[in-house]
Design a protein around this motif. Structure first.
Motif, PDB file in Angstrom:
ATOM      1  N   VAL A  93      41.743  25.681  47.718  1.00 59.99           N
ATOM      2  CA  VAL A  93      42.722  26.184  46.751  1.00 59.99           C
ATOM      3  C   VAL A  93      42.472  27.673  46.544  1.00 59.99           C
ATOM      4  O   VAL A  93      41.404  28.191  46.866  1.00 59.99           O
ATOM      5  N   GLU A  94      43.471  28.338  45.990  1.00 62.41           N
ATOM      6  CA  GLU A  94      43.324  29.755  45.681  1.00 62.41           C
ATOM      7  C   GLU A  94      42.496  29.924  44.413  1.00 62.41           C
ATOM      8  O   GLU A  94      42.619  29.127  43.475  1.00 62.41           O
ATOM      9  N   ARG A  95      41.686  30.953  44.382  1.00 63.79           N
ATOM     10  CA  ARG A  95      40.934  31.314  43.187  1.00 63.79           C
ATOM     11  C   ARG A  95      41.909  31.910  42.172  1.00 63.79           C
ATOM     12  O   ARG A  95      42.741  32.728  42.516  1.00 63.79           O
ATOM     13  N   ARG A  96      41.834  31.454  40.908  1.00 66.68           N
ATOM     14  CA  ARG A  96      42.722  31.942  39.854  1.00 66.68           C
ATOM     15  C   ARG A  96      41.955  32.914  38.966  1.00 66.68           C
ATOM     16  O   ARG A  96      40.892  32.580  38.454  1.00 66.68           O
ATOM     17  N   TYR A  97      42.509  34.103  38.805  1.00 71.63           N
ATOM     18  CA  TYR A  97      41.897  35.074  37.904  1.00 71.63           C
ATOM     19  C   TYR A  97      42.932  36.102  37.506  1.00 71.63           C
ATOM     20  O   TYR A  97      43.963  36.249  38.142  1.00 71.63           O
ATOM     21  N   ALA A  98      42.639  36.775  36.428  1.00 67.90           N
ATOM     22  CA  ALA A  98      43.489  37.875  35.971  1.00 67.90           C
ATOM     23  C   ALA A  98      42.660  39.148  36.045  1.00 67.90           C
ATOM     24  O   ALA A  98      41.479  39.145  35.714  1.00 67.90           O
ATOM     25  N   ARG A  99      43.295  40.209  36.501  1.00 71.92           N
ATOM     26  CA  ARG A  99      42.603  41.503  36.547  1.00 71.92           C
ATOM     27  C   ARG A  99      42.837  42.237  35.236  1.00 71.92           C
ATOM     28  O   ARG A  99      43.878  42.098  34.615  1.00 71.92           O
ATOM     29  N   PHE A 100      41.854  42.990  34.834  1.00 73.02           N
ATOM     30  CA  PHE A 100      42.022  43.837  33.664  1.00 73.02           C
ATOM     31  C   PHE A 100      41.391  45.187  33.964  1.00 73.02           C
ATOM     32  O   PHE A 100      40.479  45.287  34.763  1.00 73.02           O
ATOM     33  N   GLY A 101      41.908  46.206  33.342  1.00 74.48           N
ATOM     34  CA  GLY A 101      41.512  47.560  33.688  1.00 74.48           C
ATOM     35  C   GLY A 101      40.582  48.220  32.703  1.00 74.48           C
ATOM     36  O   GLY A 101      40.664  49.427  32.511  1.00 74.48           O
ATOM     37  N   ILE A 102      39.735  47.437  32.063  1.00 75.24           N
ATOM     38  CA  ILE A 102      38.780  48.030  31.126  1.00 75.24           C
ATOM     39  C   ILE A 102      37.369  47.590  31.477  1.00 75.24           C
ATOM     40  O   ILE A 102      37.162  46.592  32.169  1.00 75.24           O
ATOM     41  N   ASN A 103      36.415  48.336  31.003  1.00 74.06           N
ATOM     42  CA  ASN A 103      35.017  47.994  31.198  1.00 74.06           C
ATOM     43  C   ASN A 103      34.662  46.866  30.227  1.00 74.06           C
ATOM     44  O   ASN A 103      34.836  47.020  29.019  1.00 74.06           O
ATOM     45  N   PRO A 104      34.154  45.725  30.726  1.00 75.26           N
ATOM     46  CA  PRO A 104      33.837  44.604  29.833  1.00 75.26           C
ATOM     47  C   PRO A 104      32.858  44.980  28.722  1.00 75.26           C
ATOM     48  O   PRO A 104      32.895  44.413  27.647  1.00 75.26           O
TER      49      PRO A 104
END
Length: 159
Positions: free
Chosen positions: A131-142
């Motif tokens: 299956v495809e890996r599900r994730y969301a990208r975010f543009g900030i430093n955690p």
């Protein structure tokens, strides 16, 4: 001279059992015994916690594969995982067909920092799990996430 005797397994189990009425997380068994190794969920999430071991010693597996799943199931605590290296993405794939495994896998939301190249990891995940890996990208430093932003993320997914 007095003799010292080893406790029986039931005696040892009573001595090691957590006291109180809190939520208990079972993370395995005491080595070579059938006595469960337990953590107090309230103490775990309200105090600092460190998982220490050598590389390859199972830190990520213990944290993600056991403690986080137990918190989600037993304590019903919302959890956000920021996973730039893909260590926790496998939690999206149930390891068994039980309802608990499906429940936890559906709760998992993985976030990846926007500039991290995940091409090889995505391909590995697809080949391993089908299956495809599900994730969301975010543009900030955690590390710069404010408490209010974290609260907003938790409310978004678990409210």
């Amino acid at each position: 001279m007095d003799f010292v005797y080893l406790p029986t397994e039931p005696e040892l189990g009573r001595m090691l059992r957590l006291s109180g009425d809190g939520v208990r997380l079972v993370i395995g068994n005491i080595r070579s015994l059938t006595i469960p190794a337990e953590l107090d969920a309230n103490k775990l999430v309200s105090h600092h916690c460190a998982i220490l071991a050598a590389t390859g010693g199972g830190k990520s597996w213990l944290a993600g594969g056991v403690i986080i799943e137990e918190l989600a199931l037993r304590a019903e605590i919302p959890i956000i995982i920021i996973d730039p290296h893909g260590e926790y993405s496998a939690m999206q794939v149930p390891r068994s067909s039980t309802e608990n495994a499906k429940y936890v896998s559906n709760l998992v939301r993985v976030y990846v920092p926007g500039k991290v190249d995940t091409t090889n990891l995505d391909e590995y995940f697809r080949n391993k799990y089908g299956v495809e890996r599900r994730y969301a990208r975010f543009g900030i430093n955690p590390r710069s996430l404010s408490l209010r932003l974290m609260e907003g993320l938790l409310n978004h997914y678990y409210a």
